[in-house]
Design an enzyme around this catalytic site. Structure first.
Site, PDB file in Angstrom:
ATOM      1  CE  LYS A 177     -32.397  69.468  71.416  1.00 37.92           C
ATOM      2  NZ  LYS A 177     -32.965  69.073  72.726  1.00 37.92           N
ATOM      3  CD  GLU A 180     -33.279  66.665  76.725  1.00 34.56           C
ATOM      4  OE1 GLU A 180     -33.437  67.542  75.862  1.00 34.56           O
ATOM      5  OE2 GLU A 180     -32.413  66.741  77.632  1.00 34.56           O
ATOM      6  CB  CYS A 285     -35.818  83.055  81.452  1.00 33.40           C
ATOM      7  SG  CYS A 285     -36.715  83.930  80.198  1.00 33.40           S
ATOM      8  CD  GLU A 386     -32.151  80.104  85.929  1.00 35.34           C
ATOM      9  OE1 GLU A 386     -31.307  79.374  85.382  1.00 35.34           O
ATOM     10  OE2 GLU A 386     -32.993  80.773  85.302  1.00 35.34           O
TER      11      GLU A 386
HETATM   12  P1  NAD Z   1     -30.975  73.295  79.483  1.00 34.74           P
HETATM   13  O1  NAD Z   1     -29.828  74.200  79.275  1.00 34.74           O
HETATM   14  O2  NAD Z   1     -30.802  72.129  80.389  1.00 34.74           O
HETATM   15  O3  NAD Z   1     -31.470  72.691  78.077  1.00 34.74           O
HETATM   16  C1  NAD Z   1     -31.739  73.517  76.973  1.00 34.74           C
HETATM   17  C2  NAD Z   1     -31.495  72.741  75.680  1.00 34.74           C
HETATM   18  O4  NAD Z   1     -30.116  72.378  75.615  1.00 34.74           O
HETATM   19  C3  NAD Z   1     -32.297  71.456  75.578  1.00 34.74           C
HETATM   20  O5  NAD Z   1     -32.795  71.360  74.258  1.00 34.74           O
HETATM   21  C4  NAD Z   1     -31.288  70.364  75.868  1.00 34.74           C
HETATM   22  O6  NAD Z   1     -31.533  69.178  75.135  1.00 34.74           O
HETATM   23  C5  NAD Z   1     -29.974  70.966  75.432  1.00 34.74           C
HETATM   24  N1  NAD Z   1     -28.837  70.564  76.268  1.00 34.74           N
HETATM   25  C6  NAD Z   1     -28.852  70.287  77.599  1.00 34.74           C
HETATM   26  N2  NAD Z   1     -27.609  69.995  78.029  1.00 34.74           N
HETATM   27  C7  NAD Z   1     -26.789  70.089  76.948  1.00 34.74           C
HETATM   28  C8  NAD Z   1     -25.396  69.921  76.767  1.00 34.74           C
HETATM   29  N3  NAD Z   1     -24.588  69.584  77.776  1.00 34.74           N
HETATM   30  N4  NAD Z   1     -24.888  70.102  75.526  1.00 34.74           N
HETATM   31  C9  NAD Z   1     -25.686  70.442  74.486  1.00 34.74           C
HETATM   32  N5  NAD Z   1     -27.019  70.619  74.614  1.00 34.74           N
HETATM   33  C10 NAD Z   1     -27.565  70.445  75.829  1.00 34.74           C
HETATM   34  O7  NAD Z   1     -32.207  74.229  79.957  1.00 34.74           O
HETATM   35  P2  NAD Z   1     -33.636  73.779  80.496  1.00 34.74           P
HETATM   36  O8  NAD Z   1     -33.491  73.184  81.851  1.00 34.74           O
HETATM   37  O9  NAD Z   1     -34.348  73.019  79.458  1.00 34.74           O
HETATM   38  O10 NAD Z   1     -34.365  75.213  80.603  1.00 34.74           O
HETATM   39  C11 NAD Z   1     -34.279  76.023  81.753  1.00 34.74           C
HETATM   40  C12 NAD Z   1     -33.228  77.096  81.572  1.00 34.74           C
HETATM   41  O11 NAD Z   1     -33.535  77.882  80.417  1.00 34.74           O
HETATM   42  C13 NAD Z   1     -33.194  78.069  82.732  1.00 34.74           C
HETATM   43  O12 NAD Z   1     -31.852  78.346  83.039  1.00 34.74           O
HETATM   44  C14 NAD Z   1     -33.890  79.304  82.186  1.00 34.74           C
HETATM   45  O13 NAD Z   1     -33.511  80.518  82.787  1.00 34.74           O
HETATM   46  C15 NAD Z   1     -33.460  79.261  80.756  1.00 34.74           C
HETATM   47  N6  NAD Z   1     -34.350  80.037  79.920  1.00 34.74           N
HETATM   48  C16 NAD Z   1     -33.885  81.231  79.454  1.00 34.74           C
HETATM   49  C17 NAD Z   1     -34.703  82.038  78.696  1.00 34.74           C
HETATM   50  C18 NAD Z   1     -34.215  83.365  78.206  1.00 34.74           C
HETATM   51  O14 NAD Z   1     -34.896  83.972  77.406  1.00 34.74           O
HETATM   52  N7  NAD Z   1     -33.063  83.842  78.636  1.00 34.74           N
HETATM   53  C19 NAD Z   1     -36.006  81.627  78.381  1.00 34.74           C
HETATM   54  C20 NAD Z   1     -36.440  80.381  78.857  1.00 34.74           C
HETATM   55  C21 NAD Z   1     -35.600  79.593  79.630  1.00 34.74           C
END
Ligand code: NAD
Length: 493
Positions: A177, A180, A285, A386
């Protein structure tokens, strides 16, 4: 340049089809705001079909010998190598990073496929003969069943590969998944997975957002969840998945500190720290977001990092010579710019202000230029939040002990780095820093694919991480067999 608009599809049980949900989102190039395509968000029905297809494919895939399963991955590696340039362009266009950054991302994806090709050895079990006279004990690793990955926007080509190649090689079937916001890269990768010849149902793609994720977390056929994204969503995914009896590994957000000692090699340190803070527009990240100078390091470092921030070439990541692209959306830009203002209101000085820039040729893009703030108060919102943008906050202390205290008071523990010429300072830092990925004279301490990606504290929920042997443990369940074969029960030969 106008490109043909793509309507994103799911790939379920070997068939491409439009998702069945009612909501549709646009996919936009953040550098130009050109609409590249649209994605309809999958509902429960799509997830159910994908999960059941994966479950149905599970028995035959599991009993395919590991040495044969990895042949599909070898083919996938060749296809990823062949299309590296095309995939990199797609990442740059939907995600904003520079072409070189996108190439690096696909390279790391390929490396994970390579490591997973070692599964015939990596998933071997153990045996102890004669645990009692004539009795042997054997530990066998068997696949968990159906597993799924839920990815973030910032590495659409790499992050699923921290998990998927290992899951497949270990004999599990799979659901992907993607975010989006950036679904186009996985459309192309899925075509390569199809071309590699995996049997139908072994790898499935479902596009969508929250509703899709929740359907995955609740589906009884799915046994293991890998999530990467923000901490708030990581907590939600971890608690819902585990409440439903699934294995879960959930990587969250970060706020990474870098300590700069007075004996650091200046030229290298500043270049590397600028790349860490401003590379990928700070949307990594493992981006440095706080630099803590110790003693005399302050004056030289501050001046040099401001020069590096000011001179960074910002623009469309497809253009040669561009060193930094836009952030993902206008909403993200607005949030980052607001938090820079918050830092100033909390008492920090803005030394380089990247807000509201004009980027020639990309006037509509969601750009924030590199920004440096000095005197960021450790208890303030800027120090604790962040930003996920190209913003570096500077703090200053007198000793390494004080620097370590600042490093360890943060809620996240994804990465901590030190720049120094002293082995003793480096050792003390490595020993005492509360972070899962530590760099010594390294700015982005991203573990190679043959080491686990080790976040701590609010950067990770679970125990087994992505990549390498942690992934093998996560995607297998251990079975222990104790065997006795008394002589009296056997036919004589
Ligand atoms: P996000 O949490 O908004 O989204 C991640 C995924 O979760 C997406 O597929 C999205 O569709 C889904 N999602 C979003 N809101 C949701 C909800 N309320 N319920 C269920 N699913 C939901 O993250 P993002 O903005 O896409 O990515 C950036 C974040 O990811 C930053 O915080 C970054 O630090 C983190 N990140 C962490 C790592 C790591 O290895 N720790 C690596 C890359 C990115």
């Amino acid at each position: 340049m106008m490109t043909k608009r793509i309507q994103v599809k799911n790939f379920i049980d070997g068939v491409w089809a439009a998702p069945e949900g009612s909501e549709t989102l646009e996919v936009t190039n953040p550098a130009t705001q050109e609409v590249m395509g649209s994605v309809r968000l999958s509902g429960k029905g799509d997830v159910d079909r994908a999960a059941l297809a994966a479950q149905a494919a599970s028995r035959a895939w599991r009993s395919t010998p590991p040495a044969e399963r990895v042949q599909f991955l070898f083919r996938l590696k060749d296809l990823l190598e062949r299309d590296l340039e095309d995939l990199s362009r797609t990442i740059t266009m939907e995600c904003g990073k520079t072409l070189d950054e996108s190439r690096g991302e696909i390279r790391r994806a390929i490396e994970n496929v390579e490591v997973a090709c070692g599964i015939p050895i990596l998933m071997q079990g153990r045996i102890s003969e004669d645990i009692a006279p004539g009795i042997d004990e054997i530990m066998i690793r068997q696949p968990v069943g159906v597993a799924a990955v839920i990815g973030p926007f910032n590495f659409p080509g790499m992050i699923p590969f921290w998990f998927m190649p290992y899951a497949l090689a270990c004999g599990n079937t799979y659901l992907i998944k993607p975010s989006e916001k950036v679904p186009l890269t996985m459309q192309k990768i899925m075509r390569l997975i199809e071309a590699a010849g995996f049997p139908k149902g072994v790898v499935n793609l479902v596009n969508g957002a929250k509703e899709t994720v929740d359907a995955i977390l609740d589906h009884p056929a799915i046994r293991a969840i890998s999530f990467v994204g923000s901490t708030a969503v990581a907590k939600h995914v971890y608690s819902r998945a585990t409440a439903n009896g699934k294995r879960a590994q959930c990587q969250g957000g970060a706020k990474n500190p870098i300590v700069v000692m007075p004996d650091a090699d200046w030229e290298t340190a500043v270049k590397i720290i600028a790349d860490s803070a401003f590379g990928c527009a700070g949307q990594r990240c493992l981006a440095a977001s706080l630099a803590i100078t110790v003693g005399e390091a302050q004056a030289t470092f501050t001046e040099a990092i401001c020069d590096a921030a000011t001179s960074r070439v910002v623009g469309n990541g497809l253009e040669p010579g561009v060193q930094m692209g836009p952030v993902i959306t206008h909403a993200s830009k607005d949030r980052i710019e607001r938090l820079i203002g918050t830092g100033q209101a909390e008492g920090a000085d803005i030394l380089v202000d990247g807000r509201a820039p004009r980027i020639p040729g990309c006037e509509k893009g969601s750009f924030v230029r590199p920004t440096v703030l000095r005197g960021v108060p450790p208890e303030g919102e800027l120090a604790r939040t962040e930003l996920f943008g190209p913003v570096l906050g500077l703090m200053h202390v007198d000793t390494l002990d004080q620097a370590l205290e600042l490093v360890n008071q943060g809620r996240y523990g994804n990465m901590a780095c030190i720049f120094t010429g002293s082995g003793q300072a480096a050792r003390k830092f490595r020993y005492g820093a509360d972070a899962g990925n530590v760099g010594v004279n390294i700015g982005v301490a991203a573990p190679m694919s043959f080491f686990p990606f080790s976040g701590w504290k609010e950067s990770f929920f679970g125990d087994l991480h992505g990549q390498a042997w942690d992934a093998v443990d996560f995607f297998t369940q251990k079975k222990v067999v104790i065997e006795r074969w008394p002589k009296a029960w056997s036919r004589k030969f």
